[in-house]
Design a protein around this motif. Structure first.
Motif, PDB file in Angstrom:
ATOM      1  N   MET A  58      21.250  62.752  46.811  1.00  0.00           N
ATOM      2  CA  MET A  58      21.061  61.469  46.128  1.00  0.00           C
ATOM      3  C   MET A  58      20.165  61.632  44.898  1.00  0.00           C
ATOM      4  N   LEU A  59      19.079  62.378  45.054  1.00  0.00           N
ATOM      5  CA  LEU A  59      18.163  62.557  43.921  1.00  0.00           C
ATOM      6  C   LEU A  59      18.839  63.318  42.779  1.00  0.00           C
ATOM      7  N   GLU A  60      19.612  64.314  43.124  1.00  0.00           N
ATOM      8  CA  GLU A  60      20.307  65.094  42.094  1.00  0.00           C
ATOM      9  C   GLU A  60      21.399  64.266  41.425  1.00  0.00           C
ATOM     10  N   ARG A  61      22.142  63.515  42.229  1.00  0.00           N
ATOM     11  CA  ARG A  61      23.245  62.702  41.719  1.00  0.00           C
ATOM     12  C   ARG A  61      22.761  61.611  40.773  1.00  0.00           C
ATOM     13  N   THR A  62      21.574  61.063  41.020  1.00  0.00           N
ATOM     14  CA  THR A  62      21.084  59.925  40.233  1.00  0.00           C
ATOM     15  C   THR A  62      20.106  60.306  39.134  1.00  0.00           C
ATOM     16  N   LYS A  63      19.760  61.578  39.009  1.00  0.00           N
ATOM     17  CA  LYS A  63      18.727  61.930  38.028  1.00  0.00           C
ATOM     18  C   LYS A  63      19.171  61.626  36.595  1.00  0.00           C
ATOM     19  N   GLY A  64      20.438  61.796  36.271  1.00  0.00           N
ATOM     20  CA  GLY A  64      20.926  61.468  34.933  1.00  0.00           C
ATOM     21  C   GLY A  64      20.835  59.980  34.641  1.00  0.00           C
ATOM     22  N   ASP A  65      21.126  59.160  35.649  1.00  0.00           N
ATOM     23  CA  ASP A  65      21.043  57.707  35.487  1.00  0.00           C
ATOM     24  C   ASP A  65      19.615  57.242  35.233  1.00  0.00           C
ATOM     25  N   LEU A  66      18.664  58.051  35.691  1.00  0.00           N
ATOM     26  CA  LEU A  66      17.251  57.690  35.562  1.00  0.00           C
ATOM     27  C   LEU A  66      16.563  58.454  34.426  1.00  0.00           C
ATOM     28  N   ASP A  67      17.359  59.134  33.609  1.00  0.00           N
ATOM     29  CA  ASP A  67      16.825  59.953  32.516  1.00  0.00           C
ATOM     30  C   ASP A  67      15.789  60.961  33.010  1.00  0.00           C
ATOM     31  N   ALA A  68      16.015  61.495  34.195  1.00  0.00           N
ATOM     32  CA  ALA A  68      15.141  62.513  34.765  1.00  0.00           C
ATOM     33  C   ALA A  68      15.773  63.878  34.525  1.00  0.00           C
ATOM     34  N   GLU A  69      14.954  64.878  34.418  1.00  0.00           N
ATOM     35  CA  GLU A  69      15.448  66.230  34.179  1.00  0.00           C
ATOM     36  C   GLU A  69      15.148  67.187  35.332  1.00  0.00           C
ATOM     37  N   MET A  70      14.099  66.894  36.088  1.00  0.00           N
ATOM     38  CA  MET A  70      13.636  67.822  37.106  1.00  0.00           C
ATOM     39  C   MET A  70      14.526  67.775  38.350  1.00  0.00           C
ATOM     40  N   THR A  71      14.903  68.951  38.829  1.00  0.00           N
ATOM     41  CA  THR A  71      15.550  69.068  40.129  1.00  0.00           C
ATOM     42  C   THR A  71      14.435  69.251  41.145  1.00  0.00           C
ATOM     43  N   ILE A  72      14.260  68.270  42.018  1.00  0.00           N
ATOM     44  CA  ILE A  72      13.158  68.291  42.971  1.00  0.00           C
ATOM     45  C   ILE A  72      13.466  69.225  44.132  1.00  0.00           C
ATOM     46  N   TYR A  73      14.691  69.143  44.646  1.00  0.00           N
ATOM     47  CA  TYR A  73      15.110  69.957  45.788  1.00  0.00           C
ATOM     48  C   TYR A  73      16.446  70.606  45.486  1.00  0.00           C
ATOM     49  N   ASP A  74      16.604  71.848  45.932  1.00  0.00           N
ATOM     50  CA  ASP A  74      17.938  72.429  45.941  1.00  0.00           C
ATOM     51  C   ASP A  74      18.773  71.680  46.969  1.00  0.00           C
ATOM     52  N   MET A  75      18.133  71.403  48.125  1.00  0.00           N
ATOM     53  CA  MET A  75      18.771  70.643  49.203  1.00  0.00           C
ATOM     54  C   MET A  75      17.689  69.949  50.009  1.00  0.00           C
ATOM     55  N   ALA A  76      17.989  68.750  50.503  1.00  0.00           N
ATOM     56  CA  ALA A  76      17.055  68.024  51.371  1.00  0.00           C
ATOM     57  C   ALA A  76      17.834  67.001  52.190  1.00  0.00           C
ATOM     58  N   ASP A  77      17.692  67.091  53.509  1.00  0.00           N
ATOM     59  CA  ASP A  77      18.321  66.145  54.421  1.00  0.00           C
ATOM     60  C   ASP A  77      17.276  65.634  55.400  1.00  0.00           C
ATOM     61  N   ILE A  78      17.471  64.409  55.875  1.00  0.00           N
ATOM     62  CA  ILE A  78      16.579  63.824  56.873  1.00  0.00           C
ATOM     63  C   ILE A  78      17.445  63.376  58.056  1.00  0.00           C
ATOM     64  N   TYR A  79      17.096  63.855  59.232  1.00  0.00           N
ATOM     65  CA  TYR A  79      17.813  63.529  60.461  1.00  0.00           C
ATOM     66  C   TYR A  79      17.053  62.459  61.229  1.00  0.00           C
ATOM     67  N   SER A  80      17.741  61.371  61.585  1.00  0.00           N
ATOM     68  CA  SER A  80      17.150  60.263  62.339  1.00  0.00           C
ATOM     69  C   SER A  80      17.784  60.191  63.724  1.00  0.00           C
ATOM     70  N   PHE A  81      16.950  59.987  64.714  1.00  0.00           N
ATOM     71  CA  PHE A  81      17.410  59.905  66.098  1.00  0.00           C
ATOM     72  C   PHE A  81      16.332  59.228  66.927  1.00  0.00           C
ATOM     73  N   CYS A  82      16.657  58.929  68.181  1.00  0.00           N
ATOM     74  CA  CYS A  82      15.705  58.267  69.054  1.00  0.00           C
ATOM     75  C   CYS A  82      15.873  58.819  70.467  1.00  0.00           C
ATOM     76  N   SER A  83      14.877  58.596  71.281  1.00  0.00           N
ATOM     77  CA  SER A  83      14.939  58.933  72.696  1.00  0.00           C
ATOM     78  C   SER A  83      14.726  57.647  73.473  1.00  0.00           C
ATOM     79  N   ALA A  84      15.739  57.207  74.193  1.00  0.00           N
ATOM     80  CA  ALA A  84      15.626  55.947  74.931  1.00  0.00           C
ATOM     81  C   ALA A  84      14.474  56.001  75.931  1.00  0.00           C
ATOM     82  N   ALA A  85      14.373  57.089  76.674  1.00  0.00           N
ATOM     83  CA  ALA A  85      13.343  57.187  77.713  1.00  0.00           C
ATOM     84  C   ALA A  85      11.940  57.206  77.106  1.00  0.00           C
TER      85      ALA A  85
END
Length: 145
Positions: A58-85
């Motif tokens: 997302m950051l890489e895809r939108t950097k042009g729209d925001l007039d940004a030049e810096m690539t912050i991450y080569d790759m970055a993912d966030i995994y969300s989950f829960c434990s019911a117990a």
């Protein structure tokens, strides 16, 4: 008196606004290998991955729209989950622990750096059970357990 009270409120707000230091581990493994290990470690705990946020894309895809030049991450993912117990246990102890669910683990690689995996720390008390769960998952994902 009003000035003193206002200064105290501002100081308290500034303290709350400060981000806590993340718990992180680095590895020489590839990003894809760490993601594979993370997915397996989560599933090995009997948990279901609710969502994967592709933050780096997302950051890489939108950097042009925001007039940004810096690539912050080569790759970055966030995994969300829960434990019911465990979630039930910590929320029965304090219903306000709902604010911490779902639980997130991030994997990121900055340009020219090793892959990093980690999570936000949790407050003392019941939430340390969740922190122990996340730490075990992260360590398992990169072969430290």
């Amino acid at each position: 008196m009003k000035r003193f009270l206002m200064a105290g409120i501002i100081a308290a707000a500034a303290t709350v606004a400060q981000a806590q230091e993340a718990v992180t581990y680095t590895t020489e493994d590839s990003f894809d290998d760490v993601i594979f290990g993370l997915e397996n470690a989560i599933l090995d705990e009997g948990l279901v991955i609710d969502h994967v946020s592709h933050t780096g894309d997302m950051l890489e895809r939108t950097k042009g729209d925001l007039d940004a030049e810096m690539t912050i991450y080569d790759m970055a993912d966030i995994y969300s989950f829960c434990s019911a117990a465990l979630s039930r246990e910590v929320m029965e102890a304090d219903p306000m622990n709902v604010q911490f669910c779902p639980y997130n683990i991030f994997v990121a690689q900055r340009p020219g750096e090793q892959v990093m995996i980690g999570y936000r720390p949790f407050p003392e008390g019941e939430m340390q059970k969740i922190q122990a769960l996340l730490d075990g998952i992260v360590r398992n994902a990169i072969g430290l357990d």
